[in-house]
Scaffold this active site. Structure first.
Site, PDB file in Angstrom:
ATOM      1  N   ALA A 105       6.136  39.264 -34.882  1.00  0.00           N
ATOM      2  CA  ALA A 105       7.290  40.668 -34.707  1.00  0.00           C
ATOM      3  C   ALA A 105       8.734  39.736 -34.048  1.00  0.00           C
ATOM      4  O   ALA A 105       8.614  38.284 -33.399  1.00  0.00           O
ATOM      5  CB  ALA A 105       8.240  41.406 -34.150  1.00  0.00           C
ATOM      6  N   PHE A 160       6.964  42.400 -26.801  1.00  0.00           N
ATOM      7  CA  PHE A 160       7.641  42.411 -27.500  1.00  0.00           C
ATOM      8  C   PHE A 160       6.595  41.951 -28.501  1.00  0.00           C
ATOM      9  O   PHE A 160       5.516  40.262 -27.936  1.00  0.00           O
ATOM     10  CB  PHE A 160       8.798  41.472 -27.902  1.00  0.00           C
ATOM     11  CG  PHE A 160       8.664  40.560 -27.207  1.00  0.00           C
ATOM     12  CD1 PHE A 160       8.367  39.006 -26.905  1.00  0.00           C
ATOM     13  CD2 PHE A 160       9.865  40.151 -25.970  1.00  0.00           C
ATOM     14  CE1 PHE A 160       8.232  37.814 -26.769  1.00  0.00           C
ATOM     15  CE2 PHE A 160       9.853  39.429 -24.986  1.00  0.00           C
ATOM     16  CZ  PHE A 160       9.005  37.851 -25.367  1.00  0.00           C
ATOM     17  N   CYS A 161       5.945  41.564 -29.627  1.00  0.00           N
ATOM     18  CA  CYS A 161       5.815  40.508 -30.505  1.00  0.00           C
ATOM     19  C   CYS A 161       4.101  41.148 -29.871  1.00  0.00           C
ATOM     20  O   CYS A 161       3.422  39.969 -30.318  1.00  0.00           O
ATOM     21  CB  CYS A 161       5.917  39.516 -30.506  1.00  0.00           C
ATOM     22  SG  CYS A 161       5.201  38.832 -32.209  1.00  0.00           S
ATOM     23  N   PRO A 162       3.750  42.329 -30.312  1.00  0.00           N
ATOM     24  CA  PRO A 162       2.493  42.448 -29.419  1.00  0.00           C
ATOM     25  C   PRO A 162       1.401  42.494 -30.698  1.00  0.00           C
ATOM     26  O   PRO A 162       1.703  42.096 -31.742  1.00  0.00           O
ATOM     27  CB  PRO A 162       2.501  44.141 -29.835  1.00  0.00           C
ATOM     28  CG  PRO A 162       3.936  44.732 -30.543  1.00  0.00           C
ATOM     29  CD  PRO A 162       4.752  43.657 -30.941  1.00  0.00           C
ATOM     30  N   LYS A 173       3.002  39.620 -19.960  1.00  0.00           N
ATOM     31  CA  LYS A 173       2.148  39.278 -21.488  1.00  0.00           C
ATOM     32  C   LYS A 173       3.522  37.427 -21.024  1.00  0.00           C
ATOM     33  O   LYS A 173       4.253  38.537 -21.013  1.00  0.00           O
ATOM     34  CB  LYS A 173       2.742  39.447 -22.651  1.00  0.00           C
ATOM     35  CG  LYS A 173       2.573  39.019 -23.743  1.00  0.00           C
ATOM     36  CD  LYS A 173       2.565  39.726 -25.296  1.00  0.00           C
ATOM     37  CE  LYS A 173       3.126  38.651 -26.797  1.00  0.00           C
ATOM     38  NZ  LYS A 173       2.883  39.069 -27.515  1.00  0.00           N
TER      39      LYS A 173
END
Length: 286
Positions: A105, A160-162, A173
Site C-alpha cells: 500500500a 502504513f503498508c501493513p 514499524k
C-alpha cells in the site's frame, strides 16, 4: 527457517543463518538521492529493466537508493474512489507519485528512507515467497544489531503498508517488504525508515487515504493509519544515518567488508528507461 528463527536475538558478529548462495555473485548498485525533478517512475523503470536482465543471465543485483520527495501507492490504493484526485493533490505540492507493481500500500519516500531491491533469477518459475521474505527480514533486522537487538518481525496494526513481515522496534514499524515477479526473474523490495519522524510520515500517508476515500470505499480494506505505529531507526535506537545503516547491510552479505558500489548511470539506455516509465504509467496508473 521459520519467522521465529528470523527474529532470534543473535549475538553481534555471529553470521546470518541463511544467505542465498546466488547472492555471492551479486552486483551492488547505489544511487544517491534522486531529486524532486526526477519522477519516482525512473528508479522503478530502471529496476524493472535490470530485473529482466537478471532473468536473461546477468548476475543478481542489489540496489540501494533514496528519493527527495515521493510516494508510491499500491494497486488496491489506485482503485479507491478519490485516488486520482489525491495523487494529483500531492503532485501539485511537489511530491512525485506513482503506482507500483510490487504489492503493498502507500509508502512515502524521503532522503532518510532507504529503498532496497534484490533482483534474483527464477528460470524454473519456482518462488518460495516466505523464504525470500524471511531472508530479507533477517538481513534488515541484523543490520540494526550494532544499535539494538530488540527487533521484531510481524504485522504492526495501524502502520502504513501493513504486512506479515513488518519489522519493528517497541511496536513501531520501520520497515516493510514486498515482491515483484517477472517471467524469468523476481525482485524483493523493502523500505527502511532510518532518518525521519515516524509520526510525520504516518500523518502524510493518513492524509493520502483521507483524500482518496469516501463512504463508498468502506468495504475496500485500505489501511487505517494510526499515530504511534511508525518510527525511524534514528529516533528509535540512535542509528546515525542512512550511510551507517547501509554499511551494516553490506558487511552482512560481503564477509564483514563494505561492498563495491556501482552507479546505475549508463547501465541501461535512457531511451529504454523512458519507454518503460511510460509502460508502467499506462499499465498501472491510467
Amino acid at each position: 527457517m521459520t519467522m521465529e528463527q528470523a527474529d532470534q536475538r543473535h549475538p553481534q558478529g555471529e553470521g546470518m543463518s541463511f544467505i542465498p548462495e546466488v547472492l555471492e555473485e551479486a552486483v551492488w548498485y547505489f544511487t544517491p538521492t534522486f531529486g524532486r525533478d526526477v519522477s519516482i517512475l525512473e528508479p522503478m523503470a530502471w529496476e524493472e529493466l535490470m530485473c529482466r536482465r537478471v532473468g536473461q543471465g546477468h548476475p543478481p543485483v542489489i540496489h540501494m537508493w533514496t528519493h527527495e520527495d515521493a510516494m508510491t501507492i499500491g494497486l488496491r490504493d489506485r482503485r479507491l474512489s478519490g485516488a486520482v484526485e489525491a495523487m494529483e493533490q500531492f503532485r501539485q505540492e511537489g511530491t512525485s507519485v506513482a503506482v507500483r507493481a510490487s504489492g503493498g500500500a502507500a509508502v512515502p519516500l524521503k532522503p532518510g528512507i532507504l529503498n532496497l531491491s534484490i533482483m534474483l533469477p527464477n528460470p524454473k518459475q519456482r518462488i518460495n515467497i516466505h523464504d525470500d521474505f524471511r531472508f530479507m527480514a533477517e538481513w534488515i533486522s541484523r543490520a540494526v544489531h550494532p544499535w539494538s537487538v530488540q527487533v521484531h518481525t510481524g504485522e504492526v496494526d495501524g502502520a502504513f503498508c501493513p504486512g506479515d513481515y513488518d519489522i519493528s522496534i517497541d511496536g513501531r514499524k520501520f520497515c516493510g517488504i514486498a515482491q515483484r515477479r517477472q517471467a524469468k526473474a523476481y525482485m524483493i523490495t523493502a523500505f527502511v525508515i532510518v532518518e525521519g519522524n515516524g509520526e510525520e510520515l504516518a500523518a502524510q500517508i493518513k492524509r493520502f487515504y483521507d483524500l482518496a476515500t469516501g463512504p463508498q470505499d468502506a468495504d475496500k480494506n485500505y489501511p487505517i493509519v494510526r499515530p504511534g505505529t511508525m518510527g525511524g531507526l534514528n529516533e528509535l535506537v540512535g542509528v546515525p544515518s542512512v550511510a551507517d545503516y547501509m554499511l551494516e547491510l553490506q558487511k552482512l552479505l560481503n564477509g564483514g567488508k563494505p561492498a563495491p558500489l556501482h552507479s546505475i548511470h549508463g547501465v541501461i539506455d535512457e531511451q529504454d528507461i523512458q519507454q518503460t516509465m511510460q509502460e508502467l504509467r499506462s499499465r498501472y496508473d491510467d
